[in-house]
Structures are given as structure tokens and as C-alpha cells.
Enzyme design. Sequence first.
Site, PDB file in Angstrom:
ATOM      1  N   ASP A 163      37.976 -40.953   7.457  1.00 28.18           N
ATOM      2  CA  ASP A 163      39.267 -40.626   8.091  1.00 28.18           C
ATOM      3  C   ASP A 163      39.537 -39.126   8.120  1.00 28.18           C
ATOM      4  O   ASP A 163      39.947 -38.578   9.141  1.00 28.18           O
ATOM      5  CB  ASP A 163      40.429 -41.303   7.338  1.00 28.18           C
ATOM      6  CG  ASP A 163      40.725 -42.702   7.846  1.00 28.18           C
ATOM      7  OD1 ASP A 163      39.757 -43.427   8.141  1.00 28.18           O
ATOM      8  OD2 ASP A 163      41.914 -43.071   7.929  1.00 28.18           O
ATOM      9  N   LYS A 197      36.428 -36.503  13.972  1.00 30.60           N
ATOM     10  CA  LYS A 197      36.273 -37.948  14.133  1.00 30.60           C
ATOM     11  C   LYS A 197      36.894 -38.328  15.462  1.00 30.60           C
ATOM     12  O   LYS A 197      38.094 -38.152  15.663  1.00 30.60           O
ATOM     13  CB  LYS A 197      36.940 -38.690  12.973  1.00 30.60           C
ATOM     14  CG  LYS A 197      36.726 -40.191  13.033  1.00 30.60           C
ATOM     15  CD  LYS A 197      37.169 -40.944  11.778  1.00 30.60           C
ATOM     16  CE  LYS A 197      36.787 -42.412  11.939  1.00 30.60           C
ATOM     17  NZ  LYS A 197      37.137 -43.239  10.789  1.00 30.60           N
TER      18      LYS A 197
HETATM   19  N1  LIG Z   1      39.785 -45.226   5.518  1.00 31.96           N
HETATM   20  C1  LIG Z   1      38.499 -44.937   4.953  1.00 31.96           C
HETATM   21  C2  LIG Z   1      37.446 -45.139   5.963  1.00 31.96           C
HETATM   22  C3  LIG Z   1      36.085 -44.702   5.504  1.00 31.96           C
HETATM   23  O1  LIG Z   1      35.764 -44.757   4.334  1.00 31.96           O
HETATM   24  O2  LIG Z   1      35.325 -44.283   6.312  1.00 31.96           O
HETATM   25  C4  LIG Z   1      38.464 -43.537   4.421  1.00 31.96           C
HETATM   26  O3  LIG Z   1      38.556 -42.614   5.163  1.00 31.96           O
HETATM   27  O4  LIG Z   1      38.324 -43.352   3.252  1.00 31.96           O
END
Ligand SMILES: N[C@@H](CC(=O)O)C(=O)O
Lengths: 431, 431
Positions: A174, A250
Site C-alpha cells: 500500500d 502503486k
Molecule cells: N494492505 C497491505 C497489502 C500488502 O501487504 O501488500 C499492506 O500494504 O501492508
Amino acid sequence: GRARKFLESASIDVGDMVLVEKPDVTYEGMVLDRADDADDRHIVLKLENGYNIGVEISDARIELLEKGSEPRIELPPVEAAEDPELPDVSIISTGGTVASIIDYRTGAVHPAFTADDLLRANPELLDIANIRGRAVFNILSENMKPEYWVETARAVYGEIKDGADGVVVAHGTDTMHYTSAALSFMLRTPVPVVFTGAQRSSDRPSSDASLNIQCSVRAATSEIAEVTVCMHATMDDLSCHLHRGVKVRKMHTSRRDTFRSMNALPLAEVTPDGIKILEENYRKRGSDELELSDRVEERVAFIKSYPGISPDIIKWHLDEGYRGIVIEGTGLGHCPDTLIPVIGEAHDMGVPVAMTSQCLNGRVNMNVYSTGRRLLQAGVIPCDDMLPEVAYVKMCWVLGQTDDPEMAREMMRENIAGEINERTSIAYFRG
Amino acid sequence: GRARKFLESASIDVGDMVLVEKPDVTYEGMVLDRADDADDRHIVLKLENGYNIGVEISDARIELLEKGSEPRIELPPVEAAEDPELPDVSIISTGGTVASIIDYRTGAVHPAFTADDLLRANPELLDIANIRGRAVFNILSENMKPEYWVETARAVYGEIKDGADGVVVAHGTDTMHYTSAALSFMLRTPVPVVFTGAQRSSDRPSSDASLNIQCSVRAATSEIAEVTVCMHATMDDLSCHLHRGVKVRKMHTSRRDTFRSMNALPLAEVTPDGIKILEENYRKRGSDELELSDRVEERVAFIKSYPGISPDIIKWHLDEGYRGIVIEGTGLGHCPDTLIPVIGEAHDMGVPVAMTSQCLNGRVNMNVYSTGRRLLQAGVIPCDDMLPEVAYVKMCWVLGQTDDPEMAREMMRENIAGEINERTSIAYFRG
Ligand SMILES: N[C@@H](CC(=O)O)C(=O)O
Ligand SMILES: N[C@@H](CC(=O)O)C(=O)O
């Protein structure tokens, strides 16, 4: 709750293999425990294919197929003999999907494991380098904040100081690009520092974790001594792109090739076996001395401009004592005229205001339209072809280095870690 | 100022052709007047090649070549005989580069002209349709706000009611996609409503204005009765893409093919001579009755989430009486845990909070991670594959239609103008 009673009524425990019959469908799988915050009308099964599914229990019948043992959370450390021929790579884990497998306690994807687990799942790594693992913390990266950037930078610094020939940082996707930018400014490094992550957890058959980790360790043994992000180059499980940590973003919620170099080429294409340079203009291994400048200012605002935005929002940040403001403007670096007076006030108070573009691609140019020229006159700092997220991170870092607004402006305008390209090739845009 | 004195000293007026000699270079061109906010050390010349250039005067010598007359701002209206065989297309001008040529009063690109001028510059349009022009206002689109969306929607509605077979809206590019989204929600239309603009003003040799306008008028005569954006398809001056007004975004600060369909295909490829459908799933001419729902709520906040963001920002909006909040979150639709309590408060107060993703491509899915599930429990409305900008505009519109938070949630979740695709094809992503 109801779901627990439903299981208890059939003497079924977490980890058991069961058959669940509903009027229209039948499932076979392992019972997972539920998150505390889940409703109590579902149980979660791990199916043969590796996916988890929530089953509504009101009209379900359950049957025990095989007693299971609750999965262990703690595993012994990985033991591997050092190979003196191989480089030493440290893997630092901060959390995220890449560092997690299904958490059996909650039945959810939830960071739960350490860097050691990466090795257990990827024994091939030991052919590329001697691996050391270390978990700094274990969070989903949406919960990252500037003080954790500092902790991460210190951990990387420590590993390099202790002799690592390269460092891999496992991180949630994220906000990986915010953290990679932060470390790009905080660290001067003689060795590669490679961020990686995964869009799907490693217990999923379609996980991208394994290729990303293997390519990252390979990149950590390379000559590219910069802070980079190493993630899938395409939707196929073939190779990764190595992106400069200040030129990456991203760009898709779920695709494995979600990270894209913006206003720049990826530095390299990487496979577990080798690396192909795509952009010759990088810092070579050993050309910089190790150095850590880890002070950051947390009171920096990051504000997206939009039709109808009120100047009171900026006013409020000033009243609250924010020390810097980064605006994600429109087009060539604009915001409504109505914001210009309060931006001028900020400037007069010694609070630097920087301008970026929500177009993401291309370069801010504030000399074309009257709006831009008026913003410049009000003291706004144009951020050239810097990504908005990078400008935000840079402002936090810059204000950690200096209290002088003029100095801050100069540092924002100066290319420090490759975040500003002299000329933006419009050919970089794929759209 | 100094520049004025410099000109006066040689009895030179705006509009005169002059020769300016500097130690290392000589320019020939027409003198333009300067913007009021410009510094006083430069004069602006319009060169033969159509470009304007600022010349620093401290070491310059100026010489009059030919006396000019100050260019007229007012031109007579375009007179063209109606061709009863051709459809009637109305061009509504709101300002922006597309509706401007160099403003001789200020020497800057500055909106100054009306829709009539578009015709003068593009007489070819009269072969495609009978053209009516009308200027609603004349602003740079960074200064757009919800009340201007309403005015624009009413003007379009009026033209259609008066019998237009299609409407073209000339608009600045900075926020064109916000306005096209607004009109997508406000209008049901039996005829095409086509937004267009330009990245370079029409007095520049490399202007994209002409092709964009011609293709837009062509699209306005087509069968696609939706609110769309018609802009260059590639860097070449060959054809335009017609984008659905709720699925498009400005993705480059300067490239002419800056507008891209996101999570969708463009509806069509358009040339001045014809139109090629790329996406069959569109609303056909005549299938809807004309209808205007033009109430919008201006007190909606659009907040980008970032590492370190304070919950006080959301709290402040609630205290100020904002009636809706749209968050541009990370990844699958996340924000820091620390925001969840105040988001819950907003929900309890009847202020809807909607979640989108700063990835822009892909779909919000708040069932994958604990953060997402906790946000759902706090009452957050997931916005599927809606662009953040579109969700913001939609929230303004939805809260103009209803005071009931439950009804607002339902409307946010419902596909009203093509803003939500049932399934997002991951193949739409070019990066
Ligand atoms: N929401 C998670 C997604 C991931 O691990 O890629 C994070 O950013 O930690
Ligand atoms: N800043 C201008 C740019 C343009 O006209 O395209 C506007 O949006 O109005």
C-alpha cells in the site's frame, strides 16, 4: 458467538478438516478461526485450492472428516551454513502480505510472520546469498508513519554497518513507495537496498511473493547501490522490474505488476538468476559512503486540490502548527485562485508550500498560465517531475534537516536522490 | 514599471513590430502587453513562429520596425447559412486554453474568447453541422467549482431543449474530468454531450485544439448519447478517443493524449470524418428523455490518505459541517487504523464516508485485509472501481438529491452513469 457454538455443537476445532453442506452447495476444507471483529454468522474454511471462504451457517450442516492440530505459530529459526563464496544479504521485515501467511488465529490475511519464514518458503535464496533475517515490526503498510520510516532506515543502516552486501526490505505494498522514497532521502548507501512485497499472500497458489523475493535478493547482490523497489514486471510470473525508490508508484489495486516507474525507466529487469540493466544512469556499488540522516518532521500536510476546495483547510493546518504543505494540484501545477492568499500567508509565516500534479505523469510548469505565475509569486515551490507522494516524503525529510525556509526551498528544488529529472522524456508515459 | 518605461523611451506601443538586440541574441517580433502580476524586468514578444518569449530588458536595445495597431478583442459574430441537411450542434464555452488565443492585454495564455472564435479558427466545422456558439463563462478550469457545474449543466440542458442534436462543451483540461463526471450525474440526455479542450492554445503552431474540436463536433453528431470527453488519442494529430465522462482522467501534465479511460475502454475512436465504436455498451441516441437533476452539495471533503495523516483533519471537516467525505485511500481501499474511530463518528452523525484508491486502476476490495473490514464496520462505503475524482463529484451530487444517509449510501453503491463496472477487466491497465 453463534459461529463458535455451531462448531462446538459438532465438537469441531480450528484446524479440523470438515464437510459443510448447504442446500445448494457442499464445501470441504479446514476450519480457520475468525477475526475478533468478524460477524458471528459465518465460519471460514480453507479450501483445497488454498483460498479461504466464509460460509453462512444458518442453513448449514457440518461434519467432521479428520481431526487436525491447530497450526503452530512459532517455528524454529532457519539454520543454514554460511557459504564464504556468496554475498551476505539481510532481509528486514516490516510486515505486509509478503511477510504473512494466513493467520490461523483470525482466519484473515494478517501479518503474522517473520523474515525467517520467507526463507522457509524460499530455500532457493540460499543459492544466491547468505541470508540473515530480522523483523523490525509487523504491520500492514497502511499503518506506516514517518516515525516507522526512521526505524526502518536505522535497521537498514545497522545491517549495512554490520557488513551486509545488500539489504532487502519486506514491506506492505500500500505505502511501499512512500517508505522507499523516505529511505532514499535518509540513507546514502554503498550497497543495494531493495524493497519488495506481494499482492497475494504466499499461501495462495497465485502468490507473487516468491518471485518478488528471489528477484529482490538477486538485485541486492547487484551493482545498483540505490534504494529501489523490486516487483513483478508483468502479469506473468517471469521477471521483476527494479524501480528507483523515488520514481515509483502503486498503480493498480490488485495486479501483480502494480508498481510502475513514473517519469523514468525502470533501472533493470531482474530474474532469480540475473539482472539486465535498462537505465545506465545509476549509483554504482561502493561509490557512496554509508550515511544516515534520519530526522523527519511529522507536521507536514499533503493536500489534494479539487473543485470547491476551501482555503480554510490550509488555514487550519497553519493554525495547528504544521510546518510544511505539499499540494497535489491539477494540470501543470494549479489550484483554485481562492487558495492563493492563504498560501501567501503560509509562505510569509515561513511554512514552505510545494506544488505537484495529480496528473502524476509529466512535469509541473508554473510559467504557462496566470494561475501558476500567481502561485509562484505567492512563494510556492514547484516540484518539477517529482511524484506528489515523493514531494510529501521529501518535505518531511527536508524539514527534519533544516529550520530555515529558504534552505528548505533550495533542498526541495535540488535533485537529491534521483527524484528530479532534468528533462522529462514524454516517451515514458504509457498511460 | 521598468518594462513600460523601456518601451515608452523608444515610443513603442503594444502591437508594434520591433527588433530587440541583446549581447548574444537578436529577436524580431510583436510587442505584447504584460500581465499585471508579471515582474517588470521583461517584455514579451510574439515571434514569427507563433511562440511568445519573455526578454529581460536590462542589457537590451529596442528598435521600432513597423507600427502596429493594438489587436481588437471584439470580433463580429460568425455568419453562416443553415444547412437543413446537417445536424445542429451547439458549442458551449466555459474557458480554458481551447477557448483562448493569446490575450494581447496580458501577453499571457489567458482565456479571453468566446465559442464564436472557435468557428472562426475552424471553418471546417460548418461541413459537419450547423454550429451555434455560446459562452457560459470564461475561466481557467482550476477555478471551477460545484456551482459552475450547475451553470454548465443548465446551459447544456437549455441547448438540448432548444433542439440541439448534440452539444460540445469547451473546457480547460485541468478539471475537465470532474465537470464531465458532474454532468454525467446531473443530466439524462437523448443526444451526445461532448467535452473537449486543448493542451496548447490555438495560436501555437503545435496546437491540439483544432483536431479536438473537429472530432468533438463529429462525436456530437454520433449515436453515443452520453456525457463524454473527446481528446487526442495519441501524440500524433490523427484521431481522438471518446471517453465516458465518468471513466476518464487527466494523466499527463503536457502531452496531448493526456486523457485516458481508466478501468474501461474508450467508447470510440473519432476523426473529423467519422467514428469507430470501440465499446458497444453505450446509451444510444434517443433512448433517454432529457432530464436535469442539478442540485449539488458543496460541503463535501475530498481527502487523500497518507502515512502520518492525522484524524484531526477529518474531525475538523465534521466540526465545520461538511456533509460527506470521500477518502482517496491506499491499495484495496485502506487508510491508517488511527482514522477509523473518527470515521465511525462521521457515520454515526449521518455523514457518509466513501473509500476509493489512489492506485486509480483496479477496484476497491475491503474484505481482504483487517483494515478494510474494520473500515466497513465503521460504516465506510466502498466505491468499487470508481475513480476518486468521480466518487467526490458523485457524493456532491448524491447529497444534493437526498438528505437521508442510507439513501445516499445506496446511491453511491448504485451504478448511475457507467461509473461502476460490475467486473473490472484487469486488461484495461496499461500502466
Ligand atoms: N494492505 C497491505 C497489502 C500488502 O501487504 O501488500 C499492506 O500494504 O501492508
Ligand atoms: N489550466 C488550463 C489548462 C487548459 O486550458 O487546458 C485550464 O484547465 O483551464
